[in-house]
Design a protein around this motif. Structure first.
Motif, PDB file in Angstrom:
ATOM      1  N   GLY A 161       0.814  -1.214   0.000  1.00  0.00           N
ATOM      2  CA  GLY A 161       0.000   0.000   0.000  1.00  0.00           C
ATOM      3  C   GLY A 161       0.843   1.257   0.000  1.00  0.00           C
ATOM      4  O   GLY A 161       0.549   2.227  -0.715  1.00  0.00           O
ATOM      5  N   ILE A 162       1.910   1.258   0.795  1.00  0.00           N
ATOM      6  CA  ILE A 162       2.795   2.419   0.858  1.00  0.00           C
ATOM      7  C   ILE A 162       3.451   2.657  -0.494  1.00  0.00           C
ATOM      8  O   ILE A 162       3.542   3.798  -0.971  1.00  0.00           O
ATOM      9  CB  ILE A 162       3.869   2.228   1.952  1.00  0.00           C
ATOM     10  CG1 ILE A 162       3.216   2.172   3.332  1.00  0.00           C
ATOM     11  CG2 ILE A 162       4.890   3.368   1.909  1.00  0.00           C
ATOM     12  CD1 ILE A 162       4.130   1.665   4.430  1.00  0.00           C
ATOM     13  N   GLU A 163       3.918   1.580  -1.141  1.00  0.00           N
ATOM     14  CA  GLU A 163       4.543   1.733  -2.465  1.00  0.00           C
ATOM     15  C   GLU A 163       3.557   2.289  -3.474  1.00  0.00           C
ATOM     16  O   GLU A 163       3.892   3.176  -4.267  1.00  0.00           O
ATOM     17  CB  GLU A 163       5.091   0.390  -2.962  1.00  0.00           C
ATOM     18  CG  GLU A 163       5.617   0.455  -4.381  1.00  0.00           C
ATOM     19  CD  GLU A 163       6.809  -0.450  -4.622  1.00  0.00           C
ATOM     20  OE1 GLU A 163       7.203  -0.588  -5.787  1.00  0.00           O
ATOM     21  OE2 GLU A 163       7.348  -1.017  -3.659  1.00  0.00           O
ATOM     22  N   CYS A 164       2.342   1.780  -3.430  1.00  0.00           N
ATOM     23  CA  CYS A 164       1.304   2.255  -4.340  1.00  0.00           C
ATOM     24  C   CYS A 164       1.083   3.757  -4.176  1.00  0.00           C
ATOM     25  O   CYS A 164       1.036   4.510  -5.154  1.00  0.00           O
ATOM     26  CB  CYS A 164       0.010   1.483  -4.056  1.00  0.00           C
ATOM     27  SG  CYS A 164      -1.360   1.926  -5.124  1.00  0.00           S
ATOM     28  N   LEU A 165       0.965   4.208  -2.941  1.00  0.00           N
ATOM     29  CA  LEU A 165       0.733   5.623  -2.657  1.00  0.00           C
ATOM     30  C   LEU A 165       1.947   6.472  -3.005  1.00  0.00           C
ATOM     31  O   LEU A 165       1.815   7.591  -3.521  1.00  0.00           O
ATOM     32  CB  LEU A 165       0.367   5.800  -1.181  1.00  0.00           C
ATOM     33  CG  LEU A 165      -0.987   5.188  -0.779  1.00  0.00           C
ATOM     34  CD1 LEU A 165      -1.105   5.061   0.734  1.00  0.00           C
ATOM     35  CD2 LEU A 165      -2.132   6.033  -1.329  1.00  0.00           C
ATOM     36  N   LEU A 166       3.145   5.943  -2.733  1.00  0.00           N
ATOM     37  CA  LEU A 166       4.355   6.682  -3.082  1.00  0.00           C
ATOM     38  C   LEU A 166       4.483   6.883  -4.591  1.00  0.00           C
ATOM     39  O   LEU A 166       4.938   7.939  -5.047  1.00  0.00           O
ATOM     40  CB  LEU A 166       5.596   5.946  -2.549  1.00  0.00           C
ATOM     41  CG  LEU A 166       5.911   6.107  -1.064  1.00  0.00           C
ATOM     42  CD1 LEU A 166       7.090   5.217  -0.679  1.00  0.00           C
ATOM     43  CD2 LEU A 166       6.223   7.565  -0.716  1.00  0.00           C
TER      44      LEU A 166
ATOM     45  N   LEU B  37       3.573  14.484   2.645  1.00  0.00           N
ATOM     46  CA  LEU B  37       3.114  13.528   1.634  1.00  0.00           C
ATOM     47  C   LEU B  37       3.656  12.121   1.923  1.00  0.00           C
ATOM     48  O   LEU B  37       2.918  11.134   1.830  1.00  0.00           O
ATOM     49  CB  LEU B  37       3.556  13.986   0.240  1.00  0.00           C
ATOM     50  CG  LEU B  37       2.837  15.208  -0.331  1.00  0.00           C
ATOM     51  CD1 LEU B  37       3.507  15.657  -1.622  1.00  0.00           C
ATOM     52  CD2 LEU B  37       1.355  14.900  -0.580  1.00  0.00           C
ATOM     53  N   ALA B  38       4.930  12.036   2.281  1.00  0.00           N
ATOM     54  CA  ALA B  38       5.537  10.741   2.593  1.00  0.00           C
ATOM     55  C   ALA B  38       4.901  10.139   3.844  1.00  0.00           C
ATOM     56  O   ALA B  38       4.572   8.939   3.874  1.00  0.00           O
ATOM     57  CB  ALA B  38       7.045  10.888   2.784  1.00  0.00           C
ATOM     58  N   ALA B  39       4.703  10.960   4.880  1.00  0.00           N
ATOM     59  CA  ALA B  39       4.092  10.477   6.123  1.00  0.00           C
ATOM     60  C   ALA B  39       2.667   9.992   5.872  1.00  0.00           C
ATOM     61  O   ALA B  39       2.244   8.960   6.417  1.00  0.00           O
ATOM     62  CB  ALA B  39       4.090  11.595   7.171  1.00  0.00           C
ATOM     63  N   THR B  40       1.936  10.709   5.022  1.00  0.00           N
ATOM     64  CA  THR B  40       0.561  10.304   4.692  1.00  0.00           C
ATOM     65  C   THR B  40       0.543   8.947   3.991  1.00  0.00           C
ATOM     66  O   THR B  40      -0.301   8.102   4.278  1.00  0.00           O
ATOM     67  CB  THR B  40      -0.109  11.366   3.790  1.00  0.00           C
ATOM     68  OG1 THR B  40      -0.127  12.617   4.482  1.00  0.00           O
ATOM     69  CG2 THR B  40      -1.525  10.951   3.432  1.00  0.00           C
ATOM     70  N   ALA B  41       1.493   8.744   3.076  1.00  0.00           N
ATOM     71  CA  ALA B  41       1.583   7.457   2.366  1.00  0.00           C
ATOM     72  C   ALA B  41       1.847   6.318   3.350  1.00  0.00           C
ATOM     73  O   ALA B  41       1.210   5.252   3.270  1.00  0.00           O
ATOM     74  CB  ALA B  41       2.687   7.519   1.310  1.00  0.00           C
ATOM     75  N   TRP B  42       2.760   6.531   4.294  1.00  0.00           N
ATOM     76  CA  TRP B  42       3.068   5.497   5.281  1.00  0.00           C
ATOM     77  C   TRP B  42       1.882   5.235   6.210  1.00  0.00           C
ATOM     78  O   TRP B  42       1.541   4.080   6.490  1.00  0.00           O
ATOM     79  CB  TRP B  42       4.303   5.908   6.096  1.00  0.00           C
ATOM     80  CG  TRP B  42       5.593   5.664   5.385  1.00  0.00           C
ATOM     81  CD1 TRP B  42       6.197   6.494   4.480  1.00  0.00           C
ATOM     82  CD2 TRP B  42       6.432   4.507   5.490  1.00  0.00           C
ATOM     83  NE1 TRP B  42       7.365   5.930   4.012  1.00  0.00           N
ATOM     84  CE2 TRP B  42       7.538   4.718   4.622  1.00  0.00           C
ATOM     85  CE3 TRP B  42       6.366   3.335   6.233  1.00  0.00           C
ATOM     86  CZ2 TRP B  42       8.566   3.780   4.481  1.00  0.00           C
ATOM     87  CZ3 TRP B  42       7.392   2.405   6.096  1.00  0.00           C
ATOM     88  CH2 TRP B  42       8.471   2.626   5.232  1.00  0.00           C
ATOM     89  N   ILE B  43       1.236   6.293   6.684  1.00  0.00           N
ATOM     90  CA  ILE B  43       0.111   6.133   7.619  1.00  0.00           C
ATOM     91  C   ILE B  43      -1.060   5.426   6.944  1.00  0.00           C
ATOM     92  O   ILE B  43      -1.644   4.488   7.499  1.00  0.00           O
ATOM     93  CB  ILE B  43      -0.327   7.504   8.174  1.00  0.00           C
ATOM     94  CG1 ILE B  43       0.759   8.067   9.096  1.00  0.00           C
ATOM     95  CG2 ILE B  43      -1.652   7.384   8.939  1.00  0.00           C
ATOM     96  CD1 ILE B  43       0.539   9.522   9.489  1.00  0.00           C
ATOM     97  N   LEU B  44      -1.409   5.860   5.728  1.00  0.00           N
ATOM     98  CA  LEU B  44      -2.520   5.235   5.012  1.00  0.00           C
ATOM     99  C   LEU B  44      -2.214   3.786   4.652  1.00  0.00           C
ATOM    100  O   LEU B  44      -3.090   2.915   4.714  1.00  0.00           O
ATOM    101  CB  LEU B  44      -2.858   6.033   3.753  1.00  0.00           C
ATOM    102  CG  LEU B  44      -3.495   7.410   3.967  1.00  0.00           C
ATOM    103  CD1 LEU B  44      -3.744   8.097   2.626  1.00  0.00           C
ATOM    104  CD2 LEU B  44      -4.804   7.290   4.742  1.00  0.00           C
ATOM    105  N   GLY B  45      -0.953   3.522   4.270  1.00  0.00           N
ATOM    106  CA  GLY B  45      -0.568   2.149   3.936  1.00  0.00           C
ATOM    107  C   GLY B  45      -0.677   1.223   5.137  1.00  0.00           C
ATOM    108  O   GLY B  45      -1.193   0.106   5.033  1.00  0.00           O
ATOM    109  N   LEU B  46      -0.216   1.683   6.290  1.00  0.00           N
ATOM    110  CA  LEU B  46      -0.304   0.881   7.518  1.00  0.00           C
ATOM    111  C   LEU B  46      -1.751   0.715   7.965  1.00  0.00           C
ATOM    112  O   LEU B  46      -2.152  -0.365   8.420  1.00  0.00           O
ATOM    113  CB  LEU B  46       0.526   1.543   8.628  1.00  0.00           C
ATOM    114  CG  LEU B  46       2.049   1.523   8.433  1.00  0.00           C
ATOM    115  CD1 LEU B  46       2.730   2.437   9.441  1.00  0.00           C
ATOM    116  CD2 LEU B  46       2.595   0.098   8.570  1.00  0.00           C
ATOM    117  N   ALA B  47      -2.538   1.781   7.849  1.00  0.00           N
ATOM    118  CA  ALA B  47      -3.949   1.706   8.245  1.00  0.00           C
ATOM    119  C   ALA B  47      -4.727   0.741   7.349  1.00  0.00           C
ATOM    120  O   ALA B  47      -5.536  -0.062   7.831  1.00  0.00           O
ATOM    121  CB  ALA B  47      -4.581   3.100   8.188  1.00  0.00           C
TER     122      ALA B  47
END
Length: 309
Positions: A109-114, A144-154
């Motif tokens: 998910g994080i890779e997708c968002l990144l 933007l990076a923090a959002t990608a990590w948070i959304l991916g983990l969530a």
């Protein structure tokens, strides 16, 4: 079936890509080599970006995040797969399976968002170059990076939490080389309708949302490039996006075919092949693509290797 006759599964058997001992040894060697290339390639990218001041820009900040994700991506699945190829017992505990699922979906998910964020970065750089430092400031990039990590983990937490509520009875053989959503849903003796809805709703929003952001960004990028009068100017502008486009194509095509098309027992081999592509092969190619198709990274990489020697 009465509850007294139900056997609760506490561990799973990962069949892997082959049951033939000789083939397993070959696969062990191949995937060990790939895993080492992934580790060395992405660590080199991280070192290069951190040591070269010329690469301290938003694009390479996101690339560094992508390298961390790729290392986590493969580490979530490859070491266990390698152990199974050398072991007679190919089991994984239920808690171990859920942990593997959580980390794999998280990094996916994080890779997708990144990738979506990186497409937006290229859009700003090409379509709004004069305002690039404002739109992509350090604070904005970090957010933007923090959002990608948070959304991916969530996103992963939701899928893993729902998976932990399912019951697994009798059949514990996973026709895959790691614990993934489709094969686990096929094994469950519970009603998996909610899980399937969440895969399309929550997981779909992550993948499709990022894909739409990428697609829209490149529509504007292509339109902007076509307005450049000189051929050299157009090629130079496109070259800054070529690496990202290559990685995006590999990731999205395989991910969509794996998770968003109707699955069946007969599609397990197809899903395995696709999972190898985006879960193992793509993280190996990412640093190669970004270094060979990007002169700045290639030159900086040569300097770093020269210093090491």
């Amino acid at each position: 079936m009465s509850s007294s006759n139900v056997t609760t599964v506490t561990e799973f058997i990962l069949l892997g890509l082959s049951s033939d001992p000789e083939t397993q040894l070959i696969l062990f060697g191949v995937f060990l080599l790939i895993y080492l290339v992934v580790l060395m390639g992405n660590v080199l990218i991280l070192l290069t970006i951190s040591l070269d001041n010329k690469l301290h820009s938003p694009m390479y900040f996101f690339l560094a995040n992508l390298s961390v994700v790729d290392i986590g991506y493969t580490t979530a699945i490859v070491p266990k797969m390698l152990m199974n190829y050398l072991s007679q017992e190919k089991s994984i505990s239920l808690s171990g399976c859920l942990s593997q699922l959580f980390f794999f979906i998280s990094f996916a998910g994080i890779e997708c968002l990144l990738l979506g964020v990186m497409a937006y970065d290229r859009y700003v750089a090409i379509c709004h170059p004069l305002h690039y430092s404002v739109f992509m400031s350090c604070k904005v990039c970090a957010s933007l990076a923090a959002t990608a990590w948070i959304l991916g983990l969530a996103n992963s937490g939701v899928h893993t939490g729902l998976m932990s509520r399912l019951s697994f009875c009798q059949d514990n053989v996973i026709h895959h080389f790691f614990c993934d959503v489709p094969p686990l849903l096929q094994l469950s003796c519970s009603n998996t309708q909610i899980n399937q809805i969440v895969v399309f709703a929550v997981g779909g929003n992550v993948v499709i949302g990022s894909f739409v952001l990428t697609l829209v960004s490149y529509v504007y990028i292509v339109a902007s490039i076509l307005r450049i009068r000189t051929k050299d100017g157009r090629l130079k502008a496109f070259s800054t996006c070529a690496s990202h486009l290559t990685v995006v194509n590999i990731f999205y095509v395989t991910a969509i075919f794996t998770y968003f098309l109707p699955s069946s027992p007969s599609s397990s081999k197809k899903n395995q092949a696709l999972s190898v592509m985006y879960g193992i092969i793509a993280p190996m190619f990412n640093p190669i693509v970004y270094s060979l198709r990007n002169k700045d990274v290639l030159n900086a990489l040569q300097k770093v290797i020269g210093k090491v020697r």
